[in-house]
Design an enzyme around this catalytic site. Structure first.
Site, PDB file in Angstrom:
ATOM      1  N   LEU A 137       0.869  -1.165   0.000  1.00  8.11           N
ATOM      2  CA  LEU A 137       0.000   0.000   0.000  1.00  8.11           C
ATOM      3  C   LEU A 137       0.912   1.223   0.000  1.00  8.11           C
ATOM      4  CD1 LEU A 137      -2.718  -0.854   2.713  1.00  8.11           C
ATOM      5  CD2 LEU A 137      -2.976  -0.963   0.231  1.00  8.11           C
ATOM      6  N   ASP A 138       0.528   2.250  -0.727  1.00  8.59           N
ATOM      7  CA  ASP A 138       1.327   3.473  -0.735  1.00  8.59           C
ATOM      8  C   ASP A 138       1.361   4.086   0.663  1.00  8.59           C
ATOM      9  OD1 ASP A 138       1.711   3.244  -3.502  1.00  8.59           O
ATOM     10  OD2 ASP A 138      -0.155   4.314  -3.915  1.00  8.59           O
ATOM     11  N   LYS A 139       2.360   4.906   0.911  1.00  6.72           N
ATOM     12  CA  LYS A 139       2.544   5.519   2.228  1.00  6.72           C
ATOM     13  C   LYS A 139       1.264   6.159   2.749  1.00  6.72           C
ATOM     14  CE  LYS A 139       4.903   9.393   4.464  1.00  6.72           C
ATOM     15  NZ  LYS A 139       5.800  10.560   4.259  1.00  6.72           N
ATOM     16  N   ARG A 237      -5.178   5.326  -8.309  1.00  3.10           N
ATOM     17  CA  ARG A 237      -4.806   6.734  -8.434  1.00  3.10           C
ATOM     18  C   ARG A 237      -4.634   7.133  -9.900  1.00  3.10           C
ATOM     19  NH1 ARG A 237       0.287   7.170  -4.578  1.00  3.10           N
ATOM     20  NH2 ARG A 237       0.097   9.401  -5.097  1.00  3.10           N
TER      21      ARG A 237
END
Length: 303
Positions: A137-139, A237
């Site tokens: 998962l992205d930050k 995104r």
């Protein structure tokens, strides 16, 4: 020392060499400036100077240090554990927590926390910097992530992801309002041709499919549920930006004026379902929306 070569394309032509190479590579502009001062950047065979501007067709050569893989160390970082057994652990990752060590984030990551919590009982397939990490998962994306405590579980979960038998559903707030209430975005993704920190929709990219449902509409924004059929880097995104409705607060793929002034993208991995690799049991997990997300919805309802 390793070499990185690049042929300058039209969009980069006319820019300063540090800017152009930073846009096309993975290093920051400051890092590229240090390499230029250190005589490690060349244009058409001659040493580049910091004020040089590049031209279309030029060949740039950058001499880089060989990457050194550091070993992640255990750190006492609190974890929101949703489920755990001898094979795996499901974490509700908070926004702002990096998943694994990387340049600029050598410590304070989910991996550091897992090494402390699991006392060394993590799969080694991901290497010394990514033990136990099956998917990312992205930050600034919060929510559910499953990690493997041994190589058996890691191999089985990776195979399940590959054949798309792991169900992952996200919720997000996007700018604007999609015309349809239920739709699918099918657009191939690959590395952005100019900015290697980004992904982009490109003709020869890897298949990427996102199924979308509008949960609520507000002035200027919409609340969506996105189910991944594939799991490419930054998929939701990029797909949302591609259809003209970037995720609210997204610093990388958003553009223009975002009235919510969020500190990072409003994107939460809310549901996760898969078959247990050892027992064959069907497991399904769902989290509540985190505070930042719920607060965002409250602001939109009361505008």
């Amino acid at each position: 020392m390793r070499e990185w070569r690049l042929t300058i394309t039209a969009p980069l032509s006319g820019h300063r060499v540090d800017y152009a190479l930073a846009q096309a590579g993975e290093l920051s502009r400051n890092s590229m400036q240090r390499l230029i001062v250190g005589n490690r950047v060349f244009l058409d065979g001659r040493q580049a100077r910091k004020n040089d501007r590049v031209s279309e067709g030029q060949t740039a050569l950058v001499l880089l240090d060989e990457p050194v893989e550091s070993r992640a160390m255990p750190e006492d970082i609190p974890l929101d554990i949703v489920y755990e057994d001898t094979d795996l652990v499901v974490i509700n990752k908070p926004r702002g927590l990096v998943v694994h060590p990387s340049p600029g984030h050598e410590s304070g990551t989910l991996v550091n926390a897992l090494l402390n919590h699991c006392a060394g009982s993590l799969s080694g397939i991901g290497g010394v910097t990514r033990p136990g990490i099956v998917h990312r998962l992205d930050k600034d994306t919060s929510g559910l992530i499953v990690c493997a405590k041994n190589d058996f579980a890691h191999t089985a979960l990776s195979a399940a992801l590959k054949v798309r038998s792991v169900s992952r559903c996200y919720e997000c707030v996007v700018r604007g309002g999609p015309k349809e209430d239920v739709f699918t975005v099918s657009a191939p993704l690959g590395r952005h041709p100019l900015n290697r920190k980004k992904q982009a929709v490109i003709a020869d990219g890897r298949e990427a499919v996102t199924h979308v449902q509008v949960l609520a509409r507000y002035p200027g924004y919409s609340h969506l549920r996105c189910k991944l059929e594939t799991g490419r880097t930054h998929q939701i995104r990029v797909h949302m930006a591609h259809i003209g409705h970037p995720v609210a607060g997204d610093p990388l793929y958003g553009s223009g004026k975002d009235m919510l002034r969020l500190d990072g993208q409003c994107l939460h991995a809310r549901e996760l379902s898969f078959t247990h690799p050892r027992t064959g049991e069907d497991l399904s997990f769902e989290t509540e929306l985190p505070e930042y997300f719920a607060d965002t919805l409250d602001i939109l309802r009361n505008r």
